[in-house]
Design a protein around this motif. Sequence first.
Motif, PDB file in Angstrom:
ATOM      1  N   GLU A  20       0.811  -1.226   0.000  1.00 54.98           N
ATOM      2  CA  GLU A  20       0.000   0.000   0.000  1.00 54.98           C
ATOM      3  C   GLU A  20       0.848   1.283   0.000  1.00 54.98           C
ATOM      4  O   GLU A  20       0.324   2.365  -0.269  1.00 54.98           O
ATOM      5  CB  GLU A  20      -0.919   0.057   1.231  1.00 54.98           C
ATOM      6  N   ASP A  22       3.217   4.229  -1.251  1.00 56.91           N
ATOM      7  CA  ASP A  22       3.252   4.733  -2.632  1.00 56.91           C
ATOM      8  C   ASP A  22       4.692   4.712  -3.180  1.00 56.91           C
ATOM      9  O   ASP A  22       5.645   4.466  -2.445  1.00 56.91           O
ATOM     10  CB  ASP A  22       2.553   6.101  -2.783  1.00 56.91           C
ATOM     11  N   THR A  24       6.648   7.005  -4.213  1.00 55.25           N
ATOM     12  CA  THR A  24       7.570   7.989  -3.642  1.00 55.25           C
ATOM     13  C   THR A  24       8.196   7.446  -2.352  1.00 55.25           C
ATOM     14  O   THR A  24       9.405   7.598  -2.124  1.00 55.25           O
ATOM     15  CB  THR A  24       6.835   9.325  -3.363  1.00 55.25           C
ATOM     16  N   THR A  69       2.613   8.656  -7.142  1.00 54.36           N
ATOM     17  CA  THR A  69       1.598   8.626  -6.081  1.00 54.36           C
ATOM     18  C   THR A  69       0.777   7.325  -6.107  1.00 54.36           C
ATOM     19  O   THR A  69      -0.144   7.149  -5.322  1.00 54.36           O
ATOM     20  CB  THR A  69       0.639   9.834  -6.195  1.00 54.36           C
ATOM     21  N   GLU A  70       1.147   6.416  -7.003  1.00 55.32           N
ATOM     22  CA  GLU A  70       0.442   5.123  -7.063  1.00 55.32           C
ATOM     23  C   GLU A  70       1.011   4.169  -6.017  1.00 55.32           C
ATOM     24  O   GLU A  70       2.169   4.279  -5.625  1.00 55.32           O
ATOM     25  CB  GLU A  70       0.631   4.486  -8.447  1.00 55.32           C
ATOM     26  N   PRO A  71       0.186   3.190  -5.572  1.00 53.34           N
ATOM     27  CA  PRO A  71       0.731   2.216  -4.624  1.00 53.34           C
ATOM     28  C   PRO A  71       1.749   1.283  -5.284  1.00 53.34           C
ATOM     29  O   PRO A  71       1.664   1.015  -6.491  1.00 53.34           O
ATOM     30  CB  PRO A  71      -0.498   1.431  -4.157  1.00 53.34           C
ATOM     31  N   THR A  74       0.887  -1.529  -7.737  1.00 54.74           N
ATOM     32  CA  THR A  74       0.601  -1.355  -9.175  1.00 54.74           C
ATOM     33  C   THR A  74       1.830  -1.644 -10.044  1.00 54.74           C
ATOM     34  O   THR A  74       1.702  -1.820 -11.254  1.00 54.74           O
ATOM     35  CB  THR A  74       0.113   0.092  -9.502  1.00 54.74           C
TER      36      THR A  74
END
Length: 145
Positions: A20, A22, A24, A69-71, A74
């Motif tokens: 979960e 991200d 970054t 900013t995606e988990p 992905t």
Amino acid sequence: MRISDILRVKGERVVTVSPEADVTELLAVLAEHKIGAVIVSRDGDRVDGIVSERDIVRALAARGAAVLTEPVATIHTTDVRSVTRDAVLDEVERLMTERRFRHVPVIEDGSLRGVVSIGDVVKFRIDELEHERSSLEEYITGERA
Ligand code: AMP
């Protein structure tokens, strides 16, 4: 030479990241620990995936900065190839060469016990060759190095 010999020297500590988190946060983990891949795990013990700098590069090239900013889930790889502590070094070298990856987690009874990188493998092979070279030199000259 077995994987347990490598882990005895480098230790069993493994850096993990939650699926979960991200991308970054993932970058910060890679930078902080000066590593190229992280094991993805919900509880720090079971392996849910692996994510390397190559996954980040590919996702950035495909989807741009939105990836940041995606988990992690992905972009990570879920079909993780692993070895046990008893595996011989040749087996890991073959896996890395054939599958073209540079990190292999060590799993025992479903629990994460370490990670072997291509850097660890190269270091151990060089040490092994150096040891063989000095033994041969000693045998030929009768002198200890
Ligand atoms: P690497 O060379 O380790 O940076 O990884 C290259 C690609 O292989 C990336 O897509 C990783 O997610 C994937 N990968 C790395 N290690 C493994 C592994 N042990 N099992 C499966 N995939 C992996």
